[in-house]
Scaffold this motif. Structure first.
Motif, mmCIF file in Angstrom:
data_model
loop_
_atom_site.group_PDB
_atom_site.id
_atom_site.type_symbol
_atom_site.label_atom_id
_atom_site.label_comp_id
_atom_site.label_asym_id
_atom_site.label_seq_id
_atom_site.Cartn_x
_atom_site.Cartn_y
_atom_site.Cartn_z
ATOM 1 N N ALA A 110 -1.822 -0.796 7.721
ATOM 2 C CA ALA A 110 -2.045 -1.583 6.503
ATOM 3 C C ALA A 110 -1.359 -2.920 6.684
ATOM 4 C CB ALA A 110 -1.501 -0.855 5.277
ATOM 5 N N ALA B 61 0.813 -1.221 0.000
ATOM 6 C CA ALA B 61 0.000 0.000 0.000
ATOM 7 C C ALA B 61 0.841 1.262 0.000
ATOM 8 C CB ALA B 61 -0.927 0.006 1.208
ATOM 9 N N ARG C 44 -6.996 -3.158 5.174
ATOM 10 C CA ARG C 44 -6.686 -2.394 3.967
ATOM 11 C C ARG C 44 -6.389 -0.938 4.338
ATOM 12 N NH1 ARG C 44 -8.341 -2.771 -1.636
ATOM 13 N NH2 ARG C 44 -8.544 -0.715 -2.583
ATOM 14 N N MET D 160 -7.450 -7.388 -0.342
ATOM 15 C CA MET D 160 -6.040 -7.075 -0.145
ATOM 16 C C MET D 160 -5.193 -7.771 -1.190
ATOM 17 S SD MET D 160 -5.917 -7.341 3.979
ATOM 18 C CE MET D 160 -7.385 -6.864 4.885
ATOM 19 N N THR E 279 -9.830 -10.943 2.321
ATOM 20 C CA THR E 279 -10.727 -9.799 2.478
ATOM 21 C C THR E 279 -11.044 -9.600 3.952
ATOM 22 O OG1 THR E 279 -11.728 -10.193 0.315
ATOM 23 C CG2 THR E 279 -12.968 -8.825 1.854
#
Length: 408
Positions: free
Chosen positions: A127, A21, A169, A160, A165
């Protein structure tokens, strides 16, 4: 003395952690620089695997600091001074490892040394994998950091890079930017202050006779949430609502209508506007004639024929009108080949964005969750499933970024 709520000449020390990220930090820097905030970057060794010092330096217009034992950096500034050179320290992405070391008070690289040495407020943007985020050790570290005064932004729920999931995130750049601006100004960020917004929501109801109408299943929840989210960012919002029972969001001016023609008239009366978000599910057709009395069922007789005529196209009218808003956004509720229909609608209507969603899934119409894709001339941006209120906040932040010179 700087007026409350302004952020020009403020400085952020941005620590970029190691995670996929990290790429979002480049857009975050661009949004902050666009609001007059200076950004001094610190790139961890792991972070450099995902973004380069050159890209950070170019966007920040400042030197990238990477090494605790850099003779040049220590001679020119020193890590103690660097740790106190900003109004806010932001760690994004804040990985599980970086948060754990910060919670334990370790100082074994430049990032953790700065966090331990600073007397400046700290904000972290977590994250990580969903199981890492929900692990008891991470949650203990989160509580420790928060008790130390660290403010967290996110994480969000979604897909992700690892394929799982759930929560973990990293928040979107516009969301992080708004939180940073709020922290710097001491007041909620209102990037849409002075902007006028028009939002349509709910169904329309086209009378067949005094009793019956042609309508649809739209609840108005998404449109009402968007109106509230725009108002929360400072916009002067007019909400043109079809027949729904949703409460009016705070700070929103509401105009109630029933038919498509009434909705168009109310929209035109609300112009000029900077933003138009056409969420309403407007009936494409209406009966050519409305019976003056209730149409009765007659035993043995065939059902009455209802001749339909086309309703005005509100989205196309706003997109091509003389008082066209700067940003016109339409919605496409589809049941099949959703993105293909959305692309065609974008070209046909002349608007700037289409927000597409698949309403064939149970619970979307009238429910509280939504999964949307943002279709623009540049491509398609797919968002994970989220509460309609979160979709609204994210869309409002994206609108604010676009109008301030951010991503279209």
């Amino acid at each position: 003395m700087e007026a409350a709520g302004t952020v020009s000449d403020r400085r952020v020390l941005l620590i970029v952690g190691g995670g996929i990220a990290a790429y979002k930090c480049l857009e975050l820097v661009r949004l902050l620089r666009g609001r007059g905030v200076a950004v001094r970057p610190v790139l961890t060794e792991a972070g450099s695997k995902f973004v380069t010092p050159l890209s950070l330096a170019a966007l920040c217009e400042d030197k990238v600091h990477t090494d605790l034992f850099s003779l040049t950096d220590e001679a020119e500034m020193g890590h103690i001074r660097l740790s106190r050179s900003a109004d806010l320290v932001v760690v994004a992405p804040a990985t599980a490892d970086l948060m754990a070391r910060a919670a334990a008070g370790l100082a074994n690289d430049l990032a953790t040394t700065l966090l331990l040495a600073t007397d400046t407020p700290v904000m972290m943007v977590p994250a990580m994998n969903v199981r890492m985020w929900t692990h008891p050790a991470t949650q203990r570290n989160v509580k420790t950091l928060q008790s130390d005064g660290v403010r967290l932004v996110g994480p969000e729920v979604g897909d992700m890079a690892c394929g799982e999931t759930g929560p973990g995130r990293m928040a979107e750049p516009a969301t992080i930017c708004a939180a940073i601006l709020e922290a710097l100004s001491g007041a909620p960020d209102r990037p849409l202050a002075g902007r006028r917004a028009l939002v349509t929501a709910g169904p329309t109801a086209e009378p067949v006779d005094p009793v019956r109408v042609l309508t649809n299943r739209s609840s108005g929840k998404q449109g009402f949430a968007i109106a509230g989210a725009l108002a929360a960012l400072g916009a002067d919002v007019t909400l043109v609502a079809g027949p729904v029972a949703e409460p009016t969001p705070a700070g929103v001016r509401r105009v109630d209508v029933e038919t498509a023609r009434e909705m168009l008239a109310a929209c035109e009366a609300a112009l000029p506007a900077d933003i138009a978000v056409c969420v309403a599910a407007v009936a494409d057709w209406r009966p050519a004639e409305v019976a003056s009395g209730k149409t009765k069922k007659v035993a043995g007789a065939p059902p009455p024929e209802i001749r339909l005529v086309e309703n005005p196209d509100i989205l196309a009218t706003l997109s091509r009108g003389a008082d066209r808003p700067t940003l016109v956004i339409g919605f496409a509720a589809e049941t099949e080949t959703v993105e293909d229909h959305a692309r065609a609608k974008l070209a046909r209507k002349g608007c700037d964005w289409i927000v597409a969603n698949d309403v064939s899934r149970p619970g979307v119409m009238g429910g509280t969750e939504n999964t949307v894709s943002i279709v623009t001339g540049e491509g398609i941006e797919r968002w994970e499933e989220a509460p309609k209120a979160e979709v609204a906040r994210r869309l409002a932040s994206r609108i604010a970024a676009a109008l301030s010179g951010g991503a279209p």
